[in-house]
Every structure is written in C-alpha cells, then in structure tokens.
Design a protein around this motif. Structure first.
Motif, short mmCIF file in Angstrom:
data_model
loop_
_atom_site.label_atom_id
_atom_site.label_comp_id
_atom_site.label_asym_id
_atom_site.label_seq_id
_atom_site.Cartn_x
_atom_site.Cartn_y
_atom_site.Cartn_z
N ARG A 1 0.89 -0.96 -0.06
CA ARG A 1 0.30 -0.13 0.13
C ARG A 1 0.54 1.73 0.19
N CYS A 2 2.13 1.53 0.64
CA CYS A 2 3.01 2.66 0.39
C CYS A 2 3.67 2.38 -0.62
N LEU A 3 3.60 1.59 -1.53
CA LEU A 3 4.50 1.85 -2.16
C LEU A 3 3.43 2.25 -3.90
N VAL A 4 1.66 1.09 -3.05
CA VAL A 4 1.07 2.13 -4.33
C VAL A 4 0.71 3.35 -4.52
N ARG A 5 0.32 3.70 -2.99
CA ARG A 5 0.45 5.50 -2.97
C ARG A 5 1.29 5.80 -3.16
N ALA A 6 3.01 6.07 -3.26
CA ALA A 6 3.99 6.47 -4.28
C ALA A 6 3.73 6.89 -5.09
N GLY A 7 3.43 5.59 -6.24
CA GLY A 7 2.66 6.11 -7.31
C GLY A 7 4.06 4.99 -7.87
N ARG A 8 4.23 5.74 -10.25
CA ARG A 8 5.02 5.26 -10.68
C ARG A 8 6.31 4.85 -10.33
N ASP A 9 7.11 6.35 -9.91
CA ASP A 9 7.69 6.61 -9.45
C ASP A 9 9.06 5.83 -8.04
N GLY A 10 7.87 4.74 -7.42
CA GLY A 10 7.96 4.16 -6.39
C GLY A 10 9.34 4.39 -4.99
N LEU A 11 9.53 3.71 -4.51
CA LEU A 11 10.81 4.13 -3.01
C LEU A 11 11.80 4.07 -3.09
N ARG A 12 12.83 4.20 -2.38
CA ARG A 12 14.37 3.71 -1.89
C ARG A 12 13.40 3.00 -0.96
N VAL A 13 14.30 1.93 -0.64
CA VAL A 13 14.19 1.59 0.31
C VAL A 13 14.16 1.39 2.11
N GLN A 14 14.63 2.56 1.44
CA GLN A 14 14.43 3.18 3.36
C GLN A 14 13.57 4.27 3.64
N ASP A 15 13.10 4.27 2.46
CA ASP A 15 11.95 5.45 2.72
C ASP A 15 10.87 4.07 2.73
N ILE A 16 10.63 3.46 2.63
CA ILE A 16 9.75 2.93 2.17
C ILE A 16 9.65 2.18 4.16
N GLN A 17 11.41 2.23 4.52
CA GLN A 17 11.26 1.53 6.41
C GLN A 17 10.52 2.59 6.80
N THR A 18 11.35 3.41 6.33
CA THR A 18 10.70 5.33 7.29
C THR A 18 9.44 5.53 7.34
N ARG A 19 8.34 5.41 6.54
CA ARG A 19 7.09 5.37 6.49
C ARG A 19 6.54 4.50 6.79
N THR A 20 6.79 2.75 7.37
CA THR A 20 6.16 1.61 7.68
C THR A 20 6.88 0.89 8.92
N GLY A 21 7.50 2.01 9.36
CA GLY A 21 8.25 1.88 10.39
C GLY A 21 8.99 0.28 11.11
N ILE A 22 9.23 -0.99 9.10
CA ILE A 22 9.22 -1.75 10.04
C ILE A 22 10.89 -2.42 9.25
#
Length: 103
Positions: free
Chosen positions: A23-44
């Motif tokens: 869902r985080c990646l869907v929200r980010a759109g076609r540009d996607g996210l760096r792994v570090q950004d996913i970690q920050t947004r999800t707290g995983i």
C-alpha cells in the motif's frame, strides 16, 4: 491469469506487513520508493522489510530496480490490475444465471 499465478499474487499480500508495504508503494505511484523511504514510512525493521520485499517481488506485485547504490521498489500496477480483474471477472454471474433461469 491462471489459478496458480493468482494464488501466488494474493498469498504475497496475505500478511499485514506485506500489505502495508504494498500500500505504501501504491501510494508512492510509478516513481516508487527507495528501501530506506519504505522503512521510514512503514516502521518495519530493515531486515524484515528486505524479507517482505523479496516475497512481494517474487510474486510479481513489486518490481525492484538498482539505481546507483539505491534500490527502488515500485508496485506493479499492471499485475495488481490483473489480480483485481481475476477476482472480479465473474462478479454476480450466479445472480444473472439464476435470473435467466427464472425468466
């Protein structure tokens, strides 16, 4: 889409953490996210996130690309649409069949 392929895609989304990442990646759109950004947004935690991204990527719902030293992850919107179409393609067909039989 075949049953096995659909089952693999849905299984990849079958955990709360993986669904959160997707869902985080869907929200980010076609540009996607760096792994570090996913970690920050999800707290995983990073090691756990790597595991989930590998699972999502293996099922084809996430695409990863190495850009310099960073890894960019993107939701595969075409694949996600195919999964949605697979599950919805026969929507209400039993009701239509019953109506045809009653008529």
């Amino acid at each position: 889409m075949q049953w096995e392929e659909a089952a693999g895609g849905f299984a990849a989304m079958g955990s709360e953490a993986r669904l959160k990442v997707l869902r985080c990646l869907v929200r980010a759109g076609r540009d996607g996210l760096r792994v570090q950004d996913i970690q920050t947004r999800t707290g995983i935690a990073p090691s756990t996130l790597a595991h989930h991204l590998k699972f999502l990527s293996g099922a084809g719902v996430v695409v990863q690309e190495k850009v310099g030293r960073a890894t960019i992850s993107r939701a595969d919107f075409d694949r996600l649409r195919s999964l949605a179409d697979f599950i919805l393609c026969e929507c209400c067909s039993d009701q239509m069949q019953e109506a045809a039989n009653d008529g």
